[in-house]
Design a protein around this motif. Structure first.
Motif, short mmCIF file in Angstrom:
data_model
loop_
_atom_site.label_atom_id
_atom_site.label_comp_id
_atom_site.label_asym_id
_atom_site.label_seq_id
_atom_site.Cartn_x
_atom_site.Cartn_y
_atom_site.Cartn_z
N GLY A 84 0.23 4.17 -2.96
CA GLY A 84 0.07 3.24 -1.85
C GLY A 84 -1.34 2.70 -1.75
O GLY A 84 -2.25 3.17 -2.44
N PHE A 93 3.35 0.74 0.15
CA PHE A 93 3.68 1.72 -0.89
C PHE A 93 4.55 1.02 -1.92
O PHE A 93 5.50 0.31 -1.56
N CYS A 123 5.22 9.25 -0.38
CA CYS A 123 4.96 8.33 0.74
C CYS A 123 5.37 8.97 2.06
O CYS A 123 6.54 9.30 2.26
N ALA A 126 4.71 3.95 5.80
CA ALA A 126 4.37 2.65 5.23
C ALA A 126 4.84 1.54 6.16
O ALA A 126 5.85 1.68 6.86
N LEU A 129 7.40 -1.40 2.01
CA LEU A 129 7.77 -0.82 0.74
C LEU A 129 7.96 -1.98 -0.24
O LEU A 129 8.81 -2.85 -0.02
#
Length: 198
Positions: A84, A93, A123, A126, A129
């Motif tokens: 990320g 990420f 992850c 986030a 994505l």
């Protein structure tokens, strides 16, 4: 933040020029893989995007490896694959490659569901994505009507509930949008897709 996102450029000059022109208005540009074709001409394909001056975050598709993409990425490009970064306060990420393994043969950069699950486990949270492959059941239907998306990716979206999940890979599903919980999922395709996140 004004975000331009695309996937599956496949070294098409006219598509690239449209993205470069549009990106003059972007604060961030996201590329969801397949910049070239069959592992060839990657540097030339990325050079088609040289006119983009905004920060760029790219993931590899199944037509280029993460190492190949990182090796030719110019300054201002961040390459993510199982990792990320943060841009302008947004946590992104990225996971590239074909998931699950494609039928295309040795040239294709693919991962099993188990490999993808392991990478996605890194992850914890986030906002976006950035994926090459779509999740199972959304944006993943081929021209033959088969659902070929990834269970591991769908599970990660369900767990993380990012604001956006962006993918490509399945050309027949370019432009498909939907939701998994609170997450907006878009199969991007090689055209300018705009998102506004603060």
């Amino acid at each position: 933040m004004k975000i331009l996102a695309f996937s599956d450029l496949h070294a098409a000059p006219s598509r690239a020029q449209a993205l470069v022109d549009a990106a003059q208005e972007a604060d961030l540009v996201l590329g969801a893989g397949d910049f070239c074709n069959h592992r060839g001409g990657l540097a030339e394909a990325l050079a088609l995007l040289d006119g983009i001056t905004a920060p760029r975050v790219f993931v590899p598709g199944n037509h280029e490896s993460a190492q190949e993409l990182a090796a030719v990425a110019k300054p201002g490009v961040t390459v993510l694959h199982g990792a990320g970064c943060e841009v302008g306060g947004l946590r992104i990420f990225g996971l590239g490659y074909g998931v699950p393994v494609t039928p295309f043969g040795d040239w294709s950069c693919d991962m099993t569901e188990e490999m993808a699950e392991t990478k996605l486990a890194a992850c914890a949270e986030a906002d976006i994505l950035l994926l090459h492959s779509p999740p199972k059941g959304l944006g993943d239907v081929t021209g033959q009507g088969q659902s070929v998306g990834s269970v591991a990716i769908r599970d990660a979206i369900t767990r993380l509930q990012p604001r956006l999940a962006l993918c490509g890979h399945i050309h027949d599903s370019w432009g498909i949008r939907g939701r998994i919980g609170e997450t907006e999922l878009v199969n991007l395709g090689p055209v300018p897709n705009w998102f506004h996140l603060e």
